[in-house]
Design a protein around this motif. Structure first.
Motif, PDB file in Angstrom:
ATOM      1  N   ASP A  84       0.948  -1.209  -0.020  1.00  0.00           N
ATOM      2  CA  ASP A  84       0.011   0.164  -0.024  1.00  0.00           C
ATOM      3  C   ASP A  84       0.798   1.282  -0.094  1.00  0.00           C
ATOM      4  O   ASP A  84       0.419   2.199  -0.501  1.00  0.00           O
ATOM      5  CB  ASP A  84      -0.987  -0.112   1.221  1.00  0.00           C
ATOM      6  CG  ASP A  84      -2.248   0.627   1.091  1.00  0.00           C
ATOM      7  OD1 ASP A  84      -2.776   0.254  -0.169  1.00  0.00           O
ATOM      8  OD2 ASP A  84      -3.049   0.959   2.048  1.00  0.00           O
ATOM      9  N   GLU A  85       2.151   1.063   0.768  1.00  0.00           N
ATOM     10  CA  GLU A  85       2.942   2.183   0.515  1.00  0.00           C
ATOM     11  C   GLU A  85       3.818   2.414  -0.641  1.00  0.00           C
ATOM     12  O   GLU A  85       3.825   3.704  -1.443  1.00  0.00           O
ATOM     13  CB  GLU A  85       4.072   2.136   1.641  1.00  0.00           C
ATOM     14  CG  GLU A  85       3.346   2.438   2.986  1.00  0.00           C
ATOM     15  CD  GLU A  85       4.301   2.220   4.252  1.00  0.00           C
ATOM     16  OE1 GLU A  85       5.354   2.351   4.015  1.00  0.00           O
ATOM     17  OE2 GLU A  85       3.593   1.992   5.313  1.00  0.00           O
ATOM     18  N   PRO A  88       0.297   3.198  -3.898  1.00  0.00           N
ATOM     19  CA  PRO A  88      -0.796   3.665  -3.158  1.00  0.00           C
ATOM     20  C   PRO A  88      -2.223   3.388  -3.819  1.00  0.00           C
ATOM     21  O   PRO A  88      -3.014   3.596  -3.124  1.00  0.00           O
ATOM     22  CB  PRO A  88      -0.418   5.123  -3.111  1.00  0.00           C
ATOM     23  CG  PRO A  88       0.988   5.290  -3.492  1.00  0.00           C
ATOM     24  CD  PRO A  88       1.421   4.049  -4.342  1.00  0.00           C
ATOM     25  N   GLU A  89      -2.307   3.316  -5.161  1.00  0.00           N
ATOM     26  CA  GLU A  89      -3.455   3.083  -5.622  1.00  0.00           C
ATOM     27  C   GLU A  89      -3.951   1.736  -5.979  1.00  0.00           C
ATOM     28  O   GLU A  89      -3.032   1.219  -6.668  1.00  0.00           O
ATOM     29  CB  GLU A  89      -3.526   3.952  -6.969  1.00  0.00           C
ATOM     30  CG  GLU A  89      -3.583   5.483  -6.554  1.00  0.00           C
ATOM     31  CD  GLU A  89      -4.738   6.139  -5.723  1.00  0.00           C
ATOM     32  OE1 GLU A  89      -5.697   5.609  -5.698  1.00  0.00           O
ATOM     33  OE2 GLU A  89      -4.493   7.049  -5.083  1.00  0.00           O
ATOM     34  N   PRO A  91      -6.003   2.402  -2.794  1.00  0.00           N
ATOM     35  CA  PRO A  91      -5.706   2.494  -1.455  1.00  0.00           C
ATOM     36  C   PRO A  91      -6.557   1.320  -0.686  1.00  0.00           C
ATOM     37  O   PRO A  91      -7.655   1.325  -0.831  1.00  0.00           O
ATOM     38  CB  PRO A  91      -6.093   3.962  -0.945  1.00  0.00           C
ATOM     39  CG  PRO A  91      -7.024   4.512  -1.638  1.00  0.00           C
ATOM     40  CD  PRO A  91      -6.883   3.758  -3.140  1.00  0.00           C
ATOM     41  N   PRO A  94      -8.656   3.425   4.070  1.00  0.00           N
ATOM     42  CA  PRO A  94      -9.599   4.822   3.745  1.00  0.00           C
ATOM     43  C   PRO A  94      -8.991   5.983   4.387  1.00  0.00           C
ATOM     44  O   PRO A  94      -7.942   5.913   5.188  1.00  0.00           O
ATOM     45  CB  PRO A  94     -10.948   4.419   4.383  1.00  0.00           C
ATOM     46  CG  PRO A  94     -10.703   3.557   5.658  1.00  0.00           C
ATOM     47  CD  PRO A  94      -9.498   2.656   5.219  1.00  0.00           C
ATOM     48  N   GLY A  95      -9.516   7.061   4.017  1.00  0.00           N
ATOM     49  CA  GLY A  95      -8.999   8.577   4.559  1.00  0.00           C
ATOM     50  C   GLY A  95      -9.533   8.751   5.920  1.00  0.00           C
ATOM     51  O   GLY A  95     -10.771   8.133   6.064  1.00  0.00           O
ATOM     52  N   GLY A  96      -8.929   9.253   6.962  1.00  0.00           N
ATOM     53  CA  GLY A  96      -9.583   9.610   8.302  1.00  0.00           C
ATOM     54  C   GLY A  96      -9.283   8.387   9.172  1.00  0.00           C
ATOM     55  O   GLY A  96      -9.259   7.522   8.963  1.00  0.00           O
ATOM     56  N   PRO A  97      -8.681   8.900  10.325  1.00  0.00           N
ATOM     57  CA  PRO A  97      -8.273   8.211  11.313  1.00  0.00           C
ATOM     58  C   PRO A  97      -9.271   7.243  11.916  1.00  0.00           C
ATOM     59  O   PRO A  97      -8.878   5.959  12.110  1.00  0.00           O
ATOM     60  CB  PRO A  97      -7.639   9.252  12.550  1.00  0.00           C
ATOM     61  CG  PRO A  97      -7.568  10.757  11.889  1.00  0.00           C
ATOM     62  CD  PRO A  97      -8.487  10.282  10.832  1.00  0.00           C
ATOM     63  N   SER A  99     -12.005   6.161  10.274  1.00  0.00           N
ATOM     64  CA  SER A  99     -12.260   4.805   9.241  1.00  0.00           C
ATOM     65  C   SER A  99     -11.074   4.080   9.101  1.00  0.00           C
ATOM     66  O   SER A  99     -11.418   2.687   8.951  1.00  0.00           O
ATOM     67  CB  SER A  99     -12.404   5.822   7.830  1.00  0.00           C
ATOM     68  OG  SER A  99     -13.315   6.390   7.936  1.00  0.00           O
ATOM     69  N   ARG A 100      -9.880   4.588   9.108  1.00  0.00           N
ATOM     70  CA  ARG A 100      -8.764   3.706   9.186  1.00  0.00           C
ATOM     71  C   ARG A 100      -8.858   2.693  10.414  1.00  0.00           C
ATOM     72  O   ARG A 100      -8.393   1.366  10.173  1.00  0.00           O
ATOM     73  CB  ARG A 100      -7.545   4.452   9.088  1.00  0.00           C
ATOM     74  CG  ARG A 100      -7.002   4.867   7.596  1.00  0.00           C
ATOM     75  CD  ARG A 100      -5.630   5.203   7.458  1.00  0.00           C
ATOM     76  NE  ARG A 100      -5.314   6.304   8.230  1.00  0.00           N
ATOM     77  CZ  ARG A 100      -5.511   7.545   7.736  1.00  0.00           C
ATOM     78  NH1 ARG A 100      -5.910   7.894   6.765  1.00  0.00           N
ATOM     79  NH2 ARG A 100      -4.986   8.594   8.630  1.00  0.00           N
ATOM     80  N   THR A 172     -11.169  -2.954   0.984  1.00  0.00           N
ATOM     81  CA  THR A 172     -10.228  -2.291   1.980  1.00  0.00           C
ATOM     82  C   THR A 172      -9.488  -3.505   2.494  1.00  0.00           C
ATOM     83  O   THR A 172      -9.779  -4.633   2.455  1.00  0.00           O
ATOM     84  CB  THR A 172     -10.690  -1.460   3.115  1.00  0.00           C
ATOM     85  OG1 THR A 172     -11.402  -2.384   3.809  1.00  0.00           O
ATOM     86  CG2 THR A 172     -11.510  -0.204   2.687  1.00  0.00           C
TER      87      THR A 172
END
Ligand SMILES: N[C@@H](CCC(=O)N[C@@H](CS)C(=O)NCC(=O)O)C(=O)O
Length: 223
Positions: A84-85, A88-89, A91, A94-97, A99-100, A172
């Motif tokens: 993932d690093e 990255p695409e 991902p 998800p965005g936001g702590p 959600s992650r 995800t």
């Protein structure tokens, strides 16, 4: 260990039935990363994962191991985060702590709690050292999977964050862990009827080629 002859940039040591390797196969497919698969037969000759060559690569004697850019990386979640690093695409977190954290909660419920107690070496210890019969071993696995799935079913059913996949409408890390565990559950004939949300997500995921192509039965080493 035997290997297929394809592109050498990424090499994945795995076994068709390994759900931890299945997770990595899904992640590679989602990111369209070509990989050379190397096959480590977990049962043949006492287990090729215990052989000198493989042990040098992965001292835990577990699959999967990803080899890339001179690094041998064990632990499926470490591998997937690495992928993932570097790619990255799309991902896998998800965005936001918050959600992650939710995605990781679901993924870890599978990878840290359900899966480890049902691993091959645990089963062999139950059978050989503790003298549990095959029926008891299967019952052990069903017990721990059912307990884990019941919690996930509640968590997923009661959350507005659940979509077509575990979190929203894109795959995800949560789905990457859940779908292989459901394949393991089918192998030990766990009744999956009590988990309609898990079943709905599984059906949707398997309509995605990245998941379907990663199924154990679709691997070159499938028996
Ligand atoms: N936490 C590890 C678990 C790896 C694991 O348990 N792999 C299993 C197959 S799914 C294995 O290699 N078992 C061999 C054994 O028990 O001897 C990961 O996520 O990679």
């Amino acid at each position: 260990m035997t290997s297929s002859a394809t592109t050498p940039e990424f090499a994945l040591y795995g076994y068709f039935r390994s759900s931890a390797a299945f997770r990595v196969r899904i992640a590679l497919n989602l990111k369209s990363i070509p990989v050379e698969q190397k096959f480590v037969h977990l049962l043949r000759a006492g287990g090729e994962q215990h052989g000198t060559d493989y042990k040098a690569l992965n001292p835990q004697e577990l699959v999967p191991t990803l080899v890339h850019d001179g690094h041998a990386i064990g632990q499926s979640l470490a591998i997937i985060e690495y992928l993932d690093e570097i790619v990255p695409e799309p991902p896998l977190l998800p965005g936001g702590p918050a959600s992650r954290a939710r995605v990781r909660q679901i993924a870890y419920a599978v990878a840290c709690d359900i899966h480890p107690v049902n691993n091959l070496r645990v089963n062999l210890y139950l059978r050989d050292a503790l003298g549990a019969g095959d029926n008891a071993r299967a019952e052990w696995q069903r017990h721990w999977m059912a307990k884990g799935f019941a919690a996930l079913e509640t968590l997923l059913t009661n959350s507005d964050d659940t979509g077509a996949y575990c979190h929203g409408d894109s795959p995800t890390l949560a789905d990457v862990c859940l779908i292989p565990q459901l394949a393991n559950a089918r192998r030990v004939e766990l009744d999956l009827e009590p988990y309609p949300t898990l079943m709905r997500i599984e059906a949707h995921a398997l309509s995605n080629h990245a998941f379907e192509a990663a199924l154990p039965k679709n691997q070159p080493d499938a028996e």
